[in-house]
Design a protein around this motif. Sequence first.
Motif, mmCIF file in Angstrom:
data_model
loop_
_atom_site.group_PDB
_atom_site.id
_atom_site.type_symbol
_atom_site.label_atom_id
_atom_site.label_comp_id
_atom_site.label_asym_id
_atom_site.label_seq_id
_atom_site.Cartn_x
_atom_site.Cartn_y
_atom_site.Cartn_z
ATOM 1 N N ALA A 135 0.822 -1.206 0.000
ATOM 2 C CA ALA A 135 0.000 0.000 0.000
ATOM 3 C C ALA A 135 0.855 1.254 0.000
ATOM 4 N N GLY A 136 2.025 1.206 0.718
ATOM 5 C CA GLY A 136 2.927 2.357 0.737
ATOM 6 C C GLY A 136 3.515 2.635 -0.634
ATOM 7 N N GLN A 137 3.914 1.581 -1.352
ATOM 8 C CA GLN A 137 4.448 1.764 -2.695
ATOM 9 C C GLN A 137 3.386 2.334 -3.643
ATOM 10 N N LEU B 182 -1.992 -5.606 -7.432
ATOM 11 C CA LEU B 182 -1.987 -4.521 -8.417
ATOM 12 C C LEU B 182 -3.031 -3.504 -7.994
ATOM 13 N N ALA B 183 -2.880 -2.266 -8.497
ATOM 14 C CA ALA B 183 -3.718 -1.166 -8.011
ATOM 15 C C ALA B 183 -4.125 -0.264 -9.152
ATOM 16 N N LEU B 184 -5.232 0.423 -8.949
ATOM 17 C CA LEU B 184 -5.726 1.449 -9.872
ATOM 18 C C LEU B 184 -6.178 2.658 -9.048
ATOM 19 N N PRO B 185 -5.897 3.879 -9.532
ATOM 20 C CA PRO B 185 -6.413 5.062 -8.827
ATOM 21 C C PRO B 185 -7.918 5.210 -9.053
ATOM 22 N N VAL B 186 -8.611 5.758 -8.055
ATOM 23 C CA VAL B 186 -10.045 6.045 -8.177
ATOM 24 C C VAL B 186 -10.171 7.478 -8.673
ATOM 25 N N ALA B 187 -10.717 7.637 -9.872
ATOM 26 C CA ALA B 187 -10.760 8.952 -10.516
ATOM 27 C C ALA B 187 -11.470 9.978 -9.647
ATOM 28 N N GLY B 188 -10.895 11.176 -9.590
ATOM 29 C CA GLY B 188 -11.509 12.271 -8.857
ATOM 30 C C GLY B 188 -11.256 12.236 -7.365
ATOM 31 N N THR B 189 -10.457 11.288 -6.876
ATOM 32 C CA THR B 189 -10.175 11.173 -5.446
ATOM 33 C C THR B 189 -8.679 10.937 -5.249
ATOM 34 N N VAL C 72 4.429 2.344 -7.925
ATOM 35 C CA VAL C 72 3.836 1.256 -8.686
ATOM 36 C C VAL C 72 2.962 1.855 -9.781
ATOM 37 N N LEU C 73 3.151 1.410 -11.006
ATOM 38 C CA LEU C 73 2.327 1.890 -12.105
ATOM 39 C C LEU C 73 0.924 1.278 -12.007
ATOM 40 N N PRO C 74 -0.100 2.055 -12.405
ATOM 41 C CA PRO C 74 -1.467 1.521 -12.354
ATOM 42 C C PRO C 74 -1.600 0.246 -13.183
ATOM 43 N N GLY C 75 -2.198 -0.789 -12.574
ATOM 44 C CA GLY C 75 -2.430 -2.049 -13.260
ATOM 45 C C GLY C 75 -1.220 -2.946 -13.384
ATOM 46 N N GLU C 76 -0.073 -2.552 -12.795
ATOM 47 C CA GLU C 76 1.151 -3.362 -12.893
ATOM 48 C C GLU C 76 1.248 -4.306 -11.692
ATOM 49 N N TRP D 157 -7.840 8.277 -3.596
ATOM 50 C CA TRP D 157 -7.894 6.877 -3.207
ATOM 51 C C TRP D 157 -7.243 5.982 -4.260
ATOM 52 N N TYR D 158 -6.819 4.807 -3.778
ATOM 53 C CA TYR D 158 -6.329 3.742 -4.652
ATOM 54 C C TYR D 158 -7.048 2.445 -4.289
ATOM 55 N N LEU D 159 -7.435 1.705 -5.305
ATOM 56 C CA LEU D 159 -8.069 0.403 -5.118
ATOM 57 C C LEU D 159 -7.021 -0.678 -5.376
ATOM 58 N N ILE D 160 -6.753 -1.503 -4.367
ATOM 59 C CA ILE D 160 -5.713 -2.538 -4.464
ATOM 60 C C ILE D 160 -6.371 -3.908 -4.378
ATOM 61 N N ALA D 161 -6.039 -4.772 -5.329
ATOM 62 C CA ALA D 161 -6.432 -6.181 -5.260
ATOM 63 C C ALA D 161 -5.170 -7.003 -4.970
ATOM 64 N N LYS D 162 -5.190 -7.866 -3.961
ATOM 65 C CA LYS D 162 -3.988 -8.614 -3.577
ATOM 66 C C LYS D 162 -4.359 -10.045 -3.211
ATOM 67 N N ILE D 163 -3.339 -10.932 -3.294
ATOM 68 C CA ILE D 163 -3.500 -12.328 -2.918
ATOM 69 C C ILE D 163 -2.165 -12.820 -2.376
ATOM 70 N N ASP D 164 -2.200 -13.684 -1.386
ATOM 71 C CA ASP D 164 -0.953 -14.194 -0.783
ATOM 72 C C ASP D 164 -0.142 -14.974 -1.810
ATOM 73 N N LEU D 165 1.179 -14.724 -1.798
ATOM 74 C CA LEU D 165 2.057 -15.488 -2.682
ATOM 75 C C LEU D 165 2.019 -16.968 -2.343
ATOM 76 N N ALA D 166 1.822 -17.271 -1.073
ATOM 77 C CA ALA D 166 1.783 -18.686 -0.667
ATOM 78 C C ALA D 166 0.635 -19.404 -1.353
ATOM 79 N N GLU D 167 -0.505 -18.693 -1.499
ATOM 80 C CA GLU D 167 -1.635 -19.311 -2.187
ATOM 81 C C GLU D 167 -1.330 -19.508 -3.671
ATOM 82 N N LEU D 168 -0.564 -18.583 -4.249
ATOM 83 C CA LEU D 168 -0.220 -18.702 -5.660
ATOM 84 C C LEU D 168 0.785 -19.831 -5.899
#
Length: 436
Positions: free
Chosen positions: A165-167, A192-199, A173-177, A201-212
Motif C-alpha cells: 500500500a505504501g508503494q 496490483l492497483a488502480l487510482p479512483v478517478a476524482g479522489t 507502482v504503475l497503475p495495473g502493474e 484513493w487507490y483500489l488494491i487487489a492482492k493475494i498471498d504469494l503462498a496461495e499462488l
Amino acid sequence: LPRWLRDGDSHTRDLILVQLDAMRRIEGFQAVMVMDAAGVVALGVGGHHQAAGPLLDTAARALASGRVEFTDLYHDQVDGEEHIHLDFVAPLGPEAPTGFVVVLRLDRDAFLFPFLQDWPLPSASAETLLVRRDGDAVLFLNALRDRTDTAMRLRLPLGAGSLLAGQVVSGQVLPGEPVRALDYRGVPVLGLALPVAGTAWYLIAKIDLAELTAAERRDLLWLGSALGLALVLMLVSALLLYQRHSLRLARVHQQEQAARLHDLQLRDAVVDASSDAIYAKDLAGTYLLFNRAAADFCATTPEAALGRDDQAIFPPEQAALLMAHDRQVMAEDRTITFQEELTTAQGSITFLATKGPLYDAAGRVVGLFGIARDITERARAEEENRTQLDELRRWQRLVLGREARILELKQEVNTLLARTGQGPRYPSATGSVDSG
C-alpha cells in the motif's frame, strides 16, 4: 423551497420531504438533506443530519464551482457514537435561494464496504483494499479481512519500503502493474492497483504469494489475470449498479410525468366542462388558456384564441378596458372582481370577471388567470329594480310636495279668517297664524 422558506407552509414542506425520501430510497442513500452554506440543515430525511467540517468545506466548493462535489471518507461523532461518512454535495439550481445545497449521504456499511469485500473468485487470502496517503503514512479506508475495527483507523508508515500500500500511494507502482510486496500483515503478496478517478484513493487487489505458489506455475498467469478481472468485474458491477439506479430514477420520473399528465387531463376536462369563460394570459396579455365556453362567446375555437390578445378578439374600446383591468391585477398583485360589458357572438353580455395573478416557482408574477360568468339577466333585473326605485322616489317627492302645498294653503286660509275675526277652519294645519 423558496416558498417554504418564505411562508413556512407545512404542505410545501411535506412535499419536499416526500421527494427527498424517494431519492434516498431509490438511490440507496443513508440520508438526504437540504443545507445552507453555514451548515444549518433546513430539511432532511433518514439517519442523522449533523454537518461536520469536511462536509462544510465540500459544500463551499460545490457552491463556488456550481458542480457536484464529494467529501473524502471522514469520521463524525453522533450521540457518542463514531460514524464514517461519504457525502455527495450538489448546489441547487438558479431558482433556489443562494447558498443552499442537497447532501446525499452514503451508508458505507450498507454499500461501500460490502461491495469491496465481495471477492468474485474462490480464494483463501484474496482481498480488496481502499487506501490513500495521509501525510507520511498510508491510511486504510475500508474494513479488512483479517483485522477488525480498522476502517479509517489503521495507519502504516510509508518508510516501510516493502509495504504494498505504501508503494502504491507514493507512486512507486504503475497503475495495473502486478507487484510483489508485503501487505499490512507483513505477509508476501502479489497485488496490483488502480487510482479512483476524482479522489486521492487507490483500489488494491492482492493475494498471498503462498496461495499462488501452492498451485502450478502455469496457473500463475491465470491468477494474475484473475486479479485484473476482479478489478474489471468491480468496475463493471459499479457501472451496472449505476445503470440500475438510473433506471429506477427514470421509472419514478415516468410515474411523476404520468401523474402530471393525469392532472392536466383532469384540469382540462373540468375547465372545458365549465359554462364560465376560463382563461389565462402571460405578461404581454397573450392567451395561454382559453376554454370552450370562452371560445363560444367569441365565435372562435380554443386553439384559434391561443397566442392572440384582446385586441385581436374584442372591439378596441373593450379590449383597452380588459387590458387595463389586467394591468391593475398584476400591478397590485391581488385577485380583483370586475363587471365588464362585452360585445360577443351572442350579443352584448355583462360578465362578472374574477382575475388573479399567476406565479412561477420563484414566486414572481408571470401572468394572470380569469373566470368570467354571464350575469346579463341579473344585471338587467338589477337595472329594472333601480329604474322602479327611481320612479317611486320621484312619485314620493311629488306627493310630499303636493301635501306641503295643501298645508300652506290651509295656513293661508286660517290666517285670512283670523284677520276677519273668525276662527280657523283647519285646526289641524301646522305653522304659525298671523293674528294681525
